[in-house]
Scaffold this motif. Structure first.
Motif, PDB file in Angstrom:
ATOM      1  N   SER A 116       3.676 -41.888  79.268  1.00 48.27           N
ATOM      2  CA  SER A 116       2.540 -41.628  80.164  1.00 48.27           C
ATOM      3  C   SER A 116       2.980 -41.086  81.524  1.00 48.27           C
ATOM      4  N   GLN A 117       4.176 -40.507  81.602  1.00 41.80           N
ATOM      5  CA  GLN A 117       4.690 -40.012  82.888  1.00 41.80           C
ATOM      6  C   GLN A 117       3.873 -38.826  83.407  1.00 41.80           C
ATOM      7  N   LYS A 118       3.753 -38.787  84.723  1.00 43.94           N
ATOM      8  CA  LYS A 118       3.155 -37.640  85.414  1.00 43.94           C
ATOM      9  C   LYS A 118       4.105 -37.184  86.505  1.00 43.94           C
ATOM     10  N   TYR A 119       3.906 -35.962  86.987  1.00 45.04           N
ATOM     11  CA  TYR A 119       4.763 -35.455  88.061  1.00 45.04           C
ATOM     12  C   TYR A 119       3.919 -34.650  89.050  1.00 45.04           C
ATOM     13  N   LEU A 120       4.451 -34.550  90.297  1.00 46.24           N
ATOM     14  CA  LEU A 120       3.770 -33.796  91.343  1.00 46.24           C
ATOM     15  C   LEU A 120       4.068 -32.317  91.184  1.00 46.24           C
ATOM     16  N   LEU A 121       3.034 -31.513  91.240  1.00 46.73           N
ATOM     17  CA  LEU A 121       3.175 -30.073  91.063  1.00 46.73           C
ATOM     18  C   LEU A 121       3.570 -29.425  92.385  1.00 46.73           C
ATOM     19  N   ASN A 122       4.838 -28.955  92.456  1.00 46.13           N
ATOM     20  CA  ASN A 122       5.344 -28.229  93.634  1.00 46.13           C
ATOM     21  C   ASN A 122       5.160 -29.018  94.928  1.00 46.13           C
ATOM     22  N   GLN A 123       5.482 -30.331  94.858  1.00 45.49           N
ATOM     23  CA  GLN A 123       5.420 -31.210  96.024  1.00 45.49           C
ATOM     24  C   GLN A 123       4.025 -31.265  96.648  1.00 45.49           C
ATOM     25  N   THR A 124       2.995 -31.014  95.824  1.00 42.89           N
ATOM     26  CA  THR A 124       1.619 -31.130  96.317  1.00 42.89           C
ATOM     27  C   THR A 124       1.029 -32.437  95.825  1.00 42.89           C
ATOM     28  N   ALA A 125      -0.219 -32.655  96.167  1.00 38.90           N
ATOM     29  CA  ALA A 125      -0.893 -33.883  95.738  1.00 38.90           C
ATOM     30  C   ALA A 125      -1.438 -33.769  94.314  1.00 38.90           C
ATOM     31  N   VAL A 126      -1.282 -32.601  93.707  1.00 36.50           N
ATOM     32  CA  VAL A 126      -1.788 -32.382  92.348  1.00 36.50           C
ATOM     33  C   VAL A 126      -0.789 -32.948  91.338  1.00 36.50           C
TER      34      VAL A 126
ATOM     35  N   CYS B 131      10.772 -35.766  85.222  1.00 35.35           N
ATOM     36  CA  CYS B 131      10.322 -36.428  83.998  1.00 35.35           C
ATOM     37  C   CYS B 131      11.529 -36.856  83.172  1.00 35.35           C
ATOM     38  N   THR B 132      11.514 -38.084  82.714  1.00 37.77           N
ATOM     39  CA  THR B 132      12.615 -38.635  81.920  1.00 37.77           C
ATOM     40  C   THR B 132      12.239 -38.614  80.444  1.00 37.77           C
ATOM     41  N   VAL B 133      13.091 -38.005  79.643  1.00 39.93           N
ATOM     42  CA  VAL B 133      12.846 -37.918  78.202  1.00 39.93           C
ATOM     43  C   VAL B 133      13.290 -39.221  77.540  1.00 39.93           C
ATOM     44  N   THR B 134      12.527 -39.689  76.560  1.00 42.81           N
ATOM     45  CA  THR B 134      12.889 -40.911  75.849  1.00 42.81           C
ATOM     46  C   THR B 134      14.206 -40.717  75.108  1.00 42.81           C
ATOM     47  N   ARG B 135      14.937 -41.810  74.960  1.00 43.13           N
ATOM     48  CA  ARG B 135      16.212 -41.752  74.226  1.00 43.13           C
ATOM     49  C   ARG B 135      15.967 -41.447  72.752  1.00 43.13           C
ATOM     50  N   SER B 136      14.827 -41.865  72.236  1.00 39.52           N
ATOM     51  CA  SER B 136      14.506 -41.612  70.836  1.00 39.52           C
ATOM     52  C   SER B 136      14.434 -40.109  70.566  1.00 39.52           C
ATOM     53  N   TYR B 137      13.822 -39.347  71.478  1.00 39.83           N
ATOM     54  CA  TYR B 137      13.706 -37.904  71.289  1.00 39.83           C
ATOM     55  C   TYR B 137      15.084 -37.247  71.282  1.00 39.83           C
ATOM     56  N   LEU B 138      15.936 -37.634  72.233  1.00 40.29           N
ATOM     57  CA  LEU B 138      17.279 -37.061  72.286  1.00 40.29           C
ATOM     58  C   LEU B 138      18.074 -37.388  71.036  1.00 40.29           C
ATOM     59  N   PHE B 139      17.881 -38.597  70.525  1.00 40.75           N
ATOM     60  CA  PHE B 139      18.600 -39.016  69.334  1.00 40.75           C
ATOM     61  C   PHE B 139      18.137 -38.225  68.110  1.00 40.75           C
ATOM     62  N   LEU B 140      16.826 -37.964  68.029  1.00 44.58           N
ATOM     63  CA  LEU B 140      16.270 -37.292  66.853  1.00 44.58           C
ATOM     64  C   LEU B 140      16.685 -35.829  66.770  1.00 44.58           C
TER      65      LEU B 140
ATOM     66  N   ASP C  29       5.440 -32.532  80.588  1.00 40.41           N
ATOM     67  CA  ASP C  29       5.610 -31.729  79.376  1.00 40.41           C
ATOM     68  C   ASP C  29       6.891 -30.923  79.518  1.00 40.41           C
ATOM     69  N   ALA C  30       7.102 -29.955  78.634  1.00 40.43           N
ATOM     70  CA  ALA C  30       8.344 -29.187  78.637  1.00 40.43           C
ATOM     71  C   ALA C  30       8.503 -28.320  79.875  1.00 40.43           C
ATOM     72  N   ASP C  31       7.384 -28.011  80.569  1.00 38.53           N
ATOM     73  CA  ASP C  31       7.444 -27.159  81.757  1.00 38.53           C
ATOM     74  C   ASP C  31       7.756 -27.937  83.031  1.00 38.53           C
ATOM     75  N   ALA C  32       7.808 -29.257  82.934  1.00 37.03           N
ATOM     76  CA  ALA C  32       8.050 -30.079  84.116  1.00 37.03           C
ATOM     77  C   ALA C  32       9.503 -29.962  84.567  1.00 37.03           C
ATOM     78  N   PRO C  33       9.769 -30.109  85.873  1.00 38.52           N
ATOM     79  CA  PRO C  33      11.157 -30.106  86.351  1.00 38.52           C
ATOM     80  C   PRO C  33      11.943 -31.247  85.720  1.00 38.52           C
ATOM     81  N   GLU C  34      13.212 -30.984  85.437  1.00 36.34           N
ATOM     82  CA  GLU C  34      14.030 -31.962  84.720  1.00 36.34           C
ATOM     83  C   GLU C  34      14.189 -33.267  85.490  1.00 36.34           C
ATOM     84  N   ASP C  35      14.238 -33.180  86.826  1.00 38.04           N
ATOM     85  CA  ASP C  35      14.436 -34.396  87.616  1.00 38.04           C
ATOM     86  C   ASP C  35      13.142 -35.159  87.872  1.00 38.04           C
TER      87      ASP C  35
END
Length: 521
Positions: free
Chosen positions: A434-444, A457-466, A449-455
């Motif tokens: 259920s992670q969310k992130y701030l779009l370009n340091q704004t309040a939005v 959003c944290t990807v689950t270990r299960s996904y990396l393992f699969l 998702d895949a377009d989010a900056p790497e730092d």
């Protein structure tokens, strides 16, 4: 100052994680006693009390418990990456440090590897050893050392296969640099290889279980009174046929070879019918039967709910596979896509439940448990097969120790593939929770998702393992299509079948009369 800062950060982490514990994230592990109790009841329910062995019983209970505990790790993984952030998309104070997040992610990853290592040990050594140990048991049971020696001799073959998989994985990891630790790459390759076998078990048993379980609840069982009447008529008919054959030798003439064979078959059939009659009489007097009849409307509602859930899963799986077919780079990439391009109903449902804590985590836990229990239902209804040969039947109070060991091994393999199946059903949610992130340091804020900056959003270990090896992902992709086809075939067959007998699977031709005493007790 640095040390004090780290100490303060650590204390905040401990306090927050203790809050996680109080909210129940570690519930699957906190209720270890409940899991063991369930496994004990389940194994004892199906175990043959006349043909049982202590070591095989303990092994089956522990293996089933490992399967259930491993299946509980995926919801924990998803919750932890989600718990690191506030709903407004910012990291919590204790998770703002990359080092702290890395430690938590590594803890989850090592949790996966620990449980998967236990599964490797069970599948390649302990379960085969106990199986062959029981097979080598003789009637007088005199030479225990010879029994152990022969069991180890046959188990060596499984150990060689495991060693070969580890070696291949080590070389693959060394050449491709999938992991910094080649030993973890070797373990990952071995688990992925076992997951392929788990995929076959999921296609065979889980797909069928998802169709047969709800329809059996809806259709119910045949009337006990009608079954007793039908059984009585069959007994009278067989007795009449036996008397007719015996009348041929009243004048002293011997029966022909064909008549003797028919007489033996009729007497065996009569014996089975008498046992059916005794079982039906016991079931009719059982108070649980009356309670089951009173709960019939609830069973129908539950069956309808399970049908809808199964259809939701199939639609979500079809859309996910279609998305991969249309938007991935194909076989060479393992049909891997980052994010979703088509609207997936189950993925959208999980995302919609995020604002109401903890509904989305409850749902992902229910999905995981649903897969495990439909798999158990599929194995129970089909029995254990090797290609076209049925090796063992799973029946209440009649199941042999070898069959229980096979049952638990199959469930261990199915659990390995369950994580990929759930990822296929809700890819975006399994990746980011259920992670969310701030779009370009704004309040939005936006959902990760895949377009989010790497730092951000944290990807689950299960996904990396699969997705460590693309060629396994390719096979899993085609396995999902096979799963859909088998489910639809199983659904059609289950719809065409009539109601089950109230004593389905409890009386067979190869049962002994002594087994009736076991049923009564």
């Amino acid at each position: 100052m640095v040390s004090l800062h780290r100490l303060d950060s650590t204390s905040h982490t401990i306090l927050d994680l203790s809050g996680v514990s109080s909210r129940g994230i570690w519930t699957p592990f906190g209720f270890l006693e409940v899991i063991l109790a369930f496994c004990w009841v389940y194994i004892r329910k199906y175990q043959s009390h006349q043909d049982s062995e202590v070591i095989s019983t303990i092994t089956a209970i522990c293996a089933l418990a490992v399967a259930l505990i491993t299946s509980a790790l995926l919801p924990v993984d998803i919750f932890l990456v989600s718990f690191m952030k506030y709903p407004n998309g910012t990291y919590k104070e204790w998770a703002a440090n990359n080092e702290t997040r890395g430690q938590i992610e590594d803890t989850v990853l090592y949790g996966y590897y620990t449980l998967y290592s236990i599964i490797l040990f069970c599948v390649f050594f302990w379960i085969p050893f106990v199986y062959f140990y029981y097979e080598e048991k003789d009637d007088d049971n005199a030479n225990k050392c010879l029994q152990v020696k022969n069991a180890l001799k046959y188990t060596i073959g499984f150990i060689i296969v495991c060693a070969a998989l580890l070696l291949i994985g080590f070389q693959t990891g060394l050449s491709s640099h999938f992991l910094s630790a080649d030993s973890l790459a070797a373990l990952s390759f071995s688990i992925s290889s076992l997951t392929l076998i788990g995929m076959l078990a999921v296609i065979t048993y889980t797909a069928y279980g998802m169709s047969v379980l709800p329809l059996n609840l809806i259709k119910g069982t045949r009337s006990i009174a009608y079954e007793r009447l039908e059984n009585t008529e069959d007994i009278e008919e067989v007795e009449h046929q036996i008397e007719k054959l015996k009348s041929k030798c009243e004048d002293g003439r011997p029966l022909s070879m064909r008549d003797r064979r028919n007489l033996q078959e009729l007497e065996a059939k009569l014996q089975v019918l008498h046992r059916r009659g005794r079982h039906l009489e016991i079931v009719e007097r059982n108070c649980c039967t009356k309670v089951g009849s009173a709960l019939r409307p609830l069973k129908i509602l539950l069956g309808v709910f399970f049908v809808l859930v199964a259809l939701l899963f199939i639609v979500a799986l079809f859309i996910s596979n279609l998305d991969k077919a249309l938007h991935s780079a194909g076989i060479s990439s393992g049909f891997i896509i980052f994010g979703t391009n088509l609207t997936n109903p189950l993925n959208e449902l999980l995302l919609a439940l995020q604002p109401v804590f903890p509904l989305d985590y409850v749902l992902i836990t229910v999905i995981t448990v649903y897969f495990v229990f439909t798999s158990m239902a599929g194995i129970r209804n089909m029995g254990i097969w090797f290609f076209w040969m049925r090796l063992y039947k799973i029946r209440p109070r009649r199941t042999r120790p070898q069959a229980l060991l096979f049952l638990c091994m199959i469930l261990l393999l199915i659990v390995l593939h369950t994580s990929y199946m759930i990822y296929s059903l809700a890819p975006q949610y399994v990746m980011y929770g259920s992670q969310k992130y701030l779009l370009n340091q704004t309040a939005v804020t936006r959902i990760c998702d895949a377009d989010a900056p790497e730092d951000q959003c944290t990807v689950t270990r299960s996904y990396l393992f699969l997705h460590k090896f693309w060629f396994f992902s390719t096979i899993y992709y085609f396995g999902n299509w096979a799963f859909i086809v088998v489910f639809l075939i199983g659904l059609i067959i289950s719809c065409c079948k009539g109601k089950k007998s109230v004593i389905e699977g409890e009386v067979e031709v190869d049962d002994s009369d002594m087994s009736d005493d076991e049923y009564v007790h």
